[in-house]
Design an enzyme around this catalytic site. Structure first.
Site, mmCIF file in Angstrom:
data_model
loop_
_atom_site.group_PDB
_atom_site.id
_atom_site.type_symbol
_atom_site.label_atom_id
_atom_site.label_comp_id
_atom_site.label_asym_id
_atom_site.label_seq_id
_atom_site.Cartn_x
_atom_site.Cartn_y
_atom_site.Cartn_z
ATOM 1 N N LYS A 118 6.602 3.954 -10.563
ATOM 2 C CA LYS A 118 7.771 3.371 -9.897
ATOM 3 C C LYS A 118 7.588 1.870 -9.683
ATOM 4 C CE LYS A 118 9.092 7.613 -7.459
ATOM 5 N NZ LYS A 118 9.209 8.257 -6.132
ATOM 6 N N ALA A 126 6.174 4.172 -3.867
ATOM 7 C CA ALA A 126 5.561 5.256 -3.096
ATOM 8 C C ALA A 126 6.163 6.587 -3.524
ATOM 9 C CB ALA A 126 5.777 5.044 -1.594
ATOM 10 N N ASP A 127 5.375 7.635 -3.360
ATOM 11 C CA ASP A 127 5.869 8.989 -3.597
ATOM 12 C C ASP A 127 5.122 9.926 -2.658
ATOM 13 O OD1 ASP A 127 7.684 10.513 -5.591
ATOM 14 O OD2 ASP A 127 5.910 11.770 -5.337
ATOM 15 N N THR A 128 5.841 10.879 -2.090
ATOM 16 C CA THR A 128 5.280 11.803 -1.108
ATOM 17 C C THR A 128 5.515 13.235 -1.555
ATOM 18 O OG1 THR A 128 5.727 10.234 0.682
ATOM 19 C CG2 THR A 128 5.351 12.520 1.331
#
Length: 193
Positions: free
Chosen positions: A52, A70-72
């Site tokens: 990203k 960010a990725d969660t």
């Protein structure tokens, strides 16, 4: 002057970054979020955060840009619980989480002209046992549908979370202390602090 760009459409990430006092632009990244067969939860979210941030950095074509990706995700017993596909999937996830402690994992990436720096944050979250009626009522609110693991700690589901171990903001979607440390390091390297 450097531009800080958030490579995310998440309203929660926007709110958290603003809460931490940063001035930034938003340019959502569009990357394939499919899990690869060999990825564990940390590798998965770190890869997505890197992709990203990198995609948006290339898109803005500004050497002074600092792009935050960010990725969660939520993980339990080695399984990733991403965003639910529908109401039945949300109910399935909430049943899995009921009465257990799971982990929330966020990958963070900072892309600049110098390259991409990545890190991950892990927080343990304990859930109370949920009844089928509680699960159905929660799904009817619509809150679980755009969240990894089918819940938001900052919303209605907070009533079922007696304790966490680690960063609260990580569970919301952006580990602020980690992100701030990474950003301040980048700003210093670029002579901006």
């Amino acid at each position: 002057m450097s531009r800080l760009i958030l490579a995310s459409a998440s309203p929660r990430r926007r709110e958290l970054l603003a809460q931490a006092g940063y001035d930034f632009e938003v340019t959502p990244a569009h990357v394939n979020e499919d899990l690869r067969s060999d990825e564990d939860p940390i590798a998965y979210v770190v890869r997505l955060a890197r992709e990203k941030a990198g995609a948006v950095y290339e898109q803005v074509a500004d050497l002074d840009a600092i792009v935050l990706g960010a990725d969660t995700t939520v993980t339990l017993d080695g399984h990733i619980l991403a965003k639910p596909e529908n109401k039945a999937d949300a109910a399935r996830m909430l049943r899995i989480l009921s009465g257990r402690t799971h982990r929330v994992v966020t990958g963070v990436a900072i892309a600049t002209a110098a390259g991409v720096e990545v890190a991950a944050e892990v927080t343990g979250v304990q859930f109370l046992s949920l009844s089928e009626d509680e699960i159905a009522a929660y799904i009817a609110t619509g809150e679980p549908m755009d969240k990894a693991g089918a819940y938001g700690i900052q919303g209605y589901a907070a009533r079922w979370i007696p304790r966490i171990e680690g960063c609260y903001f990580n569970v919301v979607g952006l580990p602020l202390a980690l992100v701030s440390t990474m950003l301040e390091t980048r700003f210093r390297r670029q002579g901006l602090s």
